[in-house]
Design an enzyme around this catalytic site. Structure first.
Site, PDB file in Angstrom:
ATOM      1  N   LYS A  35       0.837  -1.212   0.000  1.00 25.98           N
ATOM      2  CA  LYS A  35       0.000   0.000   0.000  1.00 25.98           C
ATOM      3  C   LYS A  35       0.870   1.259   0.000  1.00 25.98           C
ATOM      4  O   LYS A  35       0.624   2.203  -0.748  1.00 25.98           O
ATOM      5  CB  LYS A  35      -0.905  -0.014   1.238  1.00 25.98           C
ATOM      6  CG  LYS A  35      -2.007   1.020   1.187  1.00 25.98           C
ATOM      7  CD  LYS A  35      -2.785   1.110   2.464  1.00 25.98           C
ATOM      8  CE  LYS A  35      -3.908   0.115   2.543  1.00 25.98           C
ATOM      9  NZ  LYS A  35      -4.665   0.226   3.804  1.00 25.98           N
ATOM     10  N   THR A 121     -13.281   4.348  15.116  1.00 26.39           N
ATOM     11  CA  THR A 121     -14.509   4.208  15.911  1.00 26.39           C
ATOM     12  C   THR A 121     -14.285   3.134  16.963  1.00 26.39           C
ATOM     13  O   THR A 121     -14.048   1.971  16.620  1.00 26.39           O
ATOM     14  CB  THR A 121     -15.688   3.839  15.002  1.00 26.39           C
ATOM     15  OG1 THR A 121     -15.812   4.867  14.018  1.00 26.39           O
ATOM     16  CG2 THR A 121     -16.980   3.711  15.776  1.00 26.39           C
ATOM     17  N   LEU A 153     -17.193  11.098   8.562  1.00 28.55           N
ATOM     18  CA  LEU A 153     -17.159  11.094   7.094  1.00 28.55           C
ATOM     19  C   LEU A 153     -18.125  10.082   6.528  1.00 28.55           C
ATOM     20  O   LEU A 153     -18.238   8.978   7.047  1.00 28.55           O
ATOM     21  CB  LEU A 153     -15.775  10.673   6.578  1.00 28.55           C
ATOM     22  CG  LEU A 153     -14.538  11.288   7.186  1.00 28.55           C
ATOM     23  CD1 LEU A 153     -13.311  10.653   6.563  1.00 28.55           C
ATOM     24  CD2 LEU A 153     -14.574  12.773   6.930  1.00 28.55           C
ATOM     25  N   GLU A 155     -18.749   7.816   3.142  1.00 26.09           N
ATOM     26  CA  GLU A 155     -18.120   7.387   1.897  1.00 26.09           C
ATOM     27  C   GLU A 155     -18.860   8.054   0.747  1.00 26.09           C
ATOM     28  O   GLU A 155     -20.065   8.240   0.795  1.00 26.09           O
ATOM     29  CB  GLU A 155     -18.190   5.867   1.755  1.00 26.09           C
ATOM     30  CG  GLU A 155     -17.255   5.177   2.718  1.00 26.09           C
ATOM     31  CD  GLU A 155     -17.127   3.692   2.449  1.00 26.09           C
ATOM     32  OE1 GLU A 155     -17.376   3.256   1.307  1.00 26.09           O
ATOM     33  OE2 GLU A 155     -16.786   2.976   3.401  1.00 26.09           O
ATOM     34  N   LYS A 204     -19.749   9.153  18.793  1.00 29.60           N
ATOM     35  CA  LYS A 204     -19.644   8.481  17.488  1.00 29.60           C
ATOM     36  C   LYS A 204     -20.638   7.314  17.378  1.00 29.60           C
ATOM     37  O   LYS A 204     -21.415   7.208  16.425  1.00 29.60           O
ATOM     38  CB  LYS A 204     -18.205   7.993  17.293  1.00 29.60           C
ATOM     39  CG  LYS A 204     -17.994   7.128  16.093  1.00 29.60           C
ATOM     40  CD  LYS A 204     -18.272   7.877  14.808  1.00 29.60           C
ATOM     41  CE  LYS A 204     -18.394   6.915  13.660  1.00 29.60           C
ATOM     42  NZ  LYS A 204     -17.704   7.287  12.475  1.00 29.60           N
ATOM     43  N   LEU A 250     -34.366   9.516   5.926  1.00 32.47           N
ATOM     44  CA  LEU A 250     -35.722   8.953   5.957  1.00 32.47           C
ATOM     45  C   LEU A 250     -36.082   8.427   4.575  1.00 32.47           C
ATOM     46  O   LEU A 250     -37.224   8.544   4.146  1.00 32.47           O
ATOM     47  CB  LEU A 250     -36.734  10.010   6.413  1.00 32.47           C
ATOM     48  CG  LEU A 250     -36.732  10.360   7.905  1.00 32.47           C
ATOM     49  CD1 LEU A 250     -37.790  11.420   8.210  1.00 32.47           C
ATOM     50  CD2 LEU A 250     -36.997   9.128   8.783  1.00 32.47           C
ATOM     51  N   GLY A 253     -36.017   1.942   1.818  1.00 36.00           N
ATOM     52  CA  GLY A 253     -35.336   1.159   0.787  1.00 36.00           C
ATOM     53  C   GLY A 253     -35.113  -0.263   1.245  1.00 36.00           C
ATOM     54  O   GLY A 253     -35.942  -0.829   1.975  1.00 36.00           O
ATOM     55  N   GLY A 257     -26.481  -0.673   4.856  1.00 42.24           N
ATOM     56  CA  GLY A 257     -25.356  -1.606   4.809  1.00 42.24           C
ATOM     57  C   GLY A 257     -24.071  -0.819   4.958  1.00 42.24           C
ATOM     58  O   GLY A 257     -24.063   0.274   5.508  1.00 42.24           O
ATOM     59  N   CYS A 260     -19.860   0.592   8.160  1.00 45.89           N
ATOM     60  CA  CYS A 260     -20.019   1.325   9.424  1.00 45.89           C
ATOM     61  C   CYS A 260     -21.273   0.949  10.205  1.00 45.89           C
ATOM     62  O   CYS A 260     -21.187   0.430  11.319  1.00 45.89           O
ATOM     63  CB  CYS A 260     -20.003   2.824   9.144  1.00 45.89           C
ATOM     64  SG  CYS A 260     -18.490   3.359   8.350  1.00 45.89           S
TER      65      CYS A 260
HETATM   66  C1  UGA Z   1     -21.922   6.577   7.926  1.00 42.75           C
HETATM   67  C2  UGA Z   1     -22.288   7.918   8.577  1.00 42.75           C
HETATM   68  O1  UGA Z   1     -23.264   8.593   7.781  1.00 42.75           O
HETATM   69  C3  UGA Z   1     -21.055   8.813   8.741  1.00 42.75           C
HETATM   70  O2  UGA Z   1     -21.400  10.005   9.431  1.00 42.75           O
HETATM   71  C4  UGA Z   1     -19.994   8.047   9.536  1.00 42.75           C
HETATM   72  O3  UGA Z   1     -18.799   8.815   9.702  1.00 42.75           O
HETATM   73  C5  UGA Z   1     -19.664   6.759   8.819  1.00 42.75           C
HETATM   74  O4  UGA Z   1     -20.872   5.965   8.686  1.00 42.75           O
HETATM   75  C6  UGA Z   1     -18.636   6.018   9.629  1.00 42.75           C
HETATM   76  O5  UGA Z   1     -18.941   5.595  10.758  1.00 42.75           O
HETATM   77  O6  UGA Z   1     -17.474   5.934   9.212  1.00 42.75           O
HETATM   78  P1  UGA Z   1     -21.472   5.742   5.412  1.00 42.75           P
HETATM   79  O7  UGA Z   1     -21.420   4.373   5.992  1.00 42.75           O
HETATM   80  O8  UGA Z   1     -20.403   6.169   4.471  1.00 42.75           O
HETATM   81  O9  UGA Z   1     -21.465   6.848   6.603  1.00 42.75           O
HETATM   82  O10 UGA Z   1     -22.819   5.869   4.621  1.00 42.75           O
HETATM   83  P2  UGA Z   1     -24.246   6.571   4.795  1.00 42.75           P
HETATM   84  O11 UGA Z   1     -24.401   7.592   3.754  1.00 42.75           O
HETATM   85  O12 UGA Z   1     -24.492   6.969   6.188  1.00 42.75           O
HETATM   86  O13 UGA Z   1     -25.217   5.335   4.409  1.00 42.75           O
HETATM   87  C7  UGA Z   1     -25.214   4.136   5.189  1.00 42.75           C
HETATM   88  C8  UGA Z   1     -26.275   3.194   4.681  1.00 42.75           C
HETATM   89  O14 UGA Z   1     -27.579   3.689   4.968  1.00 42.75           O
HETATM   90  C9  UGA Z   1     -26.242   2.943   3.170  1.00 42.75           C
HETATM   91  O15 UGA Z   1     -26.413   1.564   2.924  1.00 42.75           O
HETATM   92  C10 UGA Z   1     -27.420   3.732   2.640  1.00 42.75           C
HETATM   93  O16 UGA Z   1     -27.962   3.198   1.471  1.00 42.75           O
HETATM   94  C11 UGA Z   1     -28.401   3.610   3.804  1.00 42.75           C
HETATM   95  N1  UGA Z   1     -29.395   4.701   3.857  1.00 42.75           N
HETATM   96  C12 UGA Z   1     -29.011   5.980   4.102  1.00 42.75           C
HETATM   97  C13 UGA Z   1     -30.739   4.394   3.690  1.00 42.75           C
HETATM   98  O17 UGA Z   1     -31.122   3.224   3.476  1.00 42.75           O
HETATM   99  N2  UGA Z   1     -31.672   5.400   3.767  1.00 42.75           N
HETATM  100  C14 UGA Z   1     -31.312   6.685   4.015  1.00 42.75           C
HETATM  101  O18 UGA Z   1     -32.207   7.544   4.100  1.00 42.75           O
HETATM  102  C15 UGA Z   1     -29.941   6.987   4.174  1.00 42.75           C
END
Ligand code: UGA
Length: 488
Positions: A35, A121, A153, A155, A204, A250, A253, A257, A260
């Site tokens: 890496k 975390t 953050l 992704e 967190k 909200l 779906g 997943g 995190c």
């Molecule tokens: C999440 C948190 O949003 C971040 O603040 C945090 O820093 C991060 O985990 C972490 O702990 O590192 P992330 O896993 O990148 O971020 O993705 P999200 O955008 O939060 O989505 C997580 C999952 O929830 C996805 O599978 C997404 O499809 C789902 N989701 C999100 C829904 O099904 N409905 C929604 O309304 C929003």
């Protein structure tokens, strides 16, 4: 300011690149030689919009470098961030092996005062354990403080989240460490919330659990909507307009997943049990999340009757759009469910194909080279991840290519009227199904409401500074839309 970051994975790399961007001199450390070699030659091991350019720019400006030596980082930097993985164990608890090892390694080379920052975390009280470990393994009685600085953050928009955070949380029990941490974050011009170490660690897990709770809440509501003929998007708009609730997270779906939420919710449950205060509510959040995919699969099964030998196209493999991350992806689980039932699955994802292939995550799946390629002769299309690319596909062409135009939309991406006008039998989450014009409306079919009366673009203002994640409803035209993501 000189900063060392131990762990050049997702969080470490994004954090390092952003710190360098605001003018700090950053050294990213990793024990994976390959890496480090790749990073030194400008190759980024992950896909994250904007990251590659950021890394290249700061490497060229000599503000960002990579090394395999912890000693080099500890010697040169007053602040050392720990950003190594905290993977889940079989029982849901967190594997702290990497953190503990890094703490020992730092201890073995620490000579003068350093701030050790936990960015990974971790369970509450980890800071105390890291401090104990450093004290135990450091032979020269070196001075140090341990600080907690959780990252938030997402992704897909990690660079923007880090460059413009809506809050910075610093858990510190030492004024000396706090003064140094404030210098680290000064260039970001964002309010800093100072807490004790334990509270910062809890923030967190509490934040991620709450977001997961919102998703499970709307998904549980989506089942009620389906049973009662209501529309979950309208319900979400209605409750989300209340500033105390907010519209983001909200979106009903297939469930959440990624690397995190599933891990952090399991970890928080385990931590709460360990400290004697079991967080039962989170078990229900997990249960609803699992059930949501099962409910969706049942809908597919109920409609198609027998899944064995059915040719099913699946759009989406990543756990969400704008990433190549397929870890704990509901889309991948769904593909495997369908294959297990004997379906012939052809899947396509704009960025996820390669990892699914490389790690053989869906044995038996056929990976298509484009969205249009995937639907050729398909008896059903399942949308599992809401990539904007899919919204831009020529749906009329999709209809022409499919054997039978049945679409199960697991993320409510498409506009039901468009789908009906094109002649699709269209199933959504938490919303009434739409059957093609002329197919005969059942009692459950929705009455068509003039567009102006529909709440399709309700203002979506959240009380937070972050963009609200309400998705646009894509209005593809019945014909003439030539946009296509066919990359074959
Ligand atoms: C999440 C948190 O949003 C971040 O603040 C945090 O820093 C991060 O985990 C972490 O702990 O590192 P992330 O896993 O990148 O971020 O993705 P999200 O955008 O939060 O989505 C997580 C999952 O929830 C996805 O599978 C997404 O499809 C789902 N989701 C999100 C829904 O099904 N409905 C929604 O309304 C929003």
């Amino acid at each position: 300011m000189k900063i060392a970051i131990v762990g050049s994975g997702y969080v470490g790399l994004v954090t390092g690149a952003c710190f360098a961007e605001v003018g700090h001199e950053v050294v990213c450390i990793d024990n994976d030689d390959r890496k480090i070699k790749a990073l030194r030659s400008g190759r980024i091991p992950i896909y994250e919009p904007g990251l590659e350019q950021l890394v290249q720019r700061n490497v060229s400006a000599h503000r960002l470098s990579f090394t395999g030596s912890i000693e080099e980082g500890v010697d040169s930097s007053p602040v050392i961030f720990i950003a190594v993985p905290t993977p889940p164990q079989a029982d849901g608890s967190v594997d702290m092996t990497y953190i503990e090892r890094v703490a020992r390694e730092i201890a073995s080379v620490l000579k003068e005062y350093r701030v050790i920052v936990d960015k990974s975390t971790v369970p509450v009280k980890t800071g105390e354990k890291v401090a104990d470990t450093i004290r135990r393994y450091n032979k020269v009685n070196g001075e140090f403080d341990v600080v907690s600085n959780p990252e938030f953050l997402r992704e897909g928009c990690a660079v923007a989240d880090l460059m413009k955070p809506d809050r910075i949380v610093i858990g510190s029990n030492s004024e000396r460490a706090l003064a140094i941490m404030k210098r680290v974050y000064e260039p970001f011009m964002t309010p800093i919330m100072v807490t004790d170490v334990n509270s910062a660690e809890l923030i967190k897990h509490a934040a991620n659990s709450f977001l997961a709770l919102k998703i499970s809440y709307i998904n549980a509501l989506s089942a009620i909507c389906e049973a009662s003929g209501a529309d979950v998007e309208k319900v979400a708009d209605g409750i989300g307009a209340d500033k105390r609730i907010g519209r983001s997270f909200l979106n009903a779906g297939l469930g959440y997943g990624g690397s995190c939420f599933p891990k952090d919710i399991a970890a928080f449950i385990s931590i709460s049990e360990q400290i004697g205060e079991p967080f039962h509510l989170l078990r229900e959040v997990q249960r609803i999340n699992q059930h949501q995919r099962e409910r969706f699969l049942k809908k597919v099964r109920d409609t198609l009757w027998v899944l064995k030998e059915k040719r099913i196209a699946v759009w989406g493999l990543t756990f969400k759009p704008d990433t190549d991350d397929v870890r704990s992806s509901v889309a991948v689980d769904l593909v495997n469910d369908l294959i297990r039932e004997g379906a012939h699955v052809t899947a396509y994802d704009p960025k996820g194909n390669q990892k699914v292939h490389e790690f053989n995550l869906c044995p038996g799946v056929h990976l298509a080279s484009s969205a249009l390629d995937a639907v050729r002769d398909a008896e059903t299309l399942v949308l599992a991840t809401e990539w904007p690319d899919f919204a831009a596909v020529d749906l009329a062409e999709v209809h022409r290519r499919m054997h039978t135009p049945i679409v199960f939309d697991g993320r409510n991406l498409f506009d039901p009227d468009t789908m009906r006008d094109l002649g699709f039998q269209y199933y959504r989450v938490g919303r009434p199904p739409t059957k093609a014009n002329g197919s005969g409306l059942s009692n459950n079919d929705p009455v068509r409401i003039p567009i102006a009366m529909e709440s399709r673009t309700t203002p979506v203002q959240d009380s937070s500074n972050r963009p609200v994640t309400k998705r646009p409803r894509y209005l593809a035209k019945a014909s003439g839309s030539k946009t296509s993501v066919d990359r074959s």
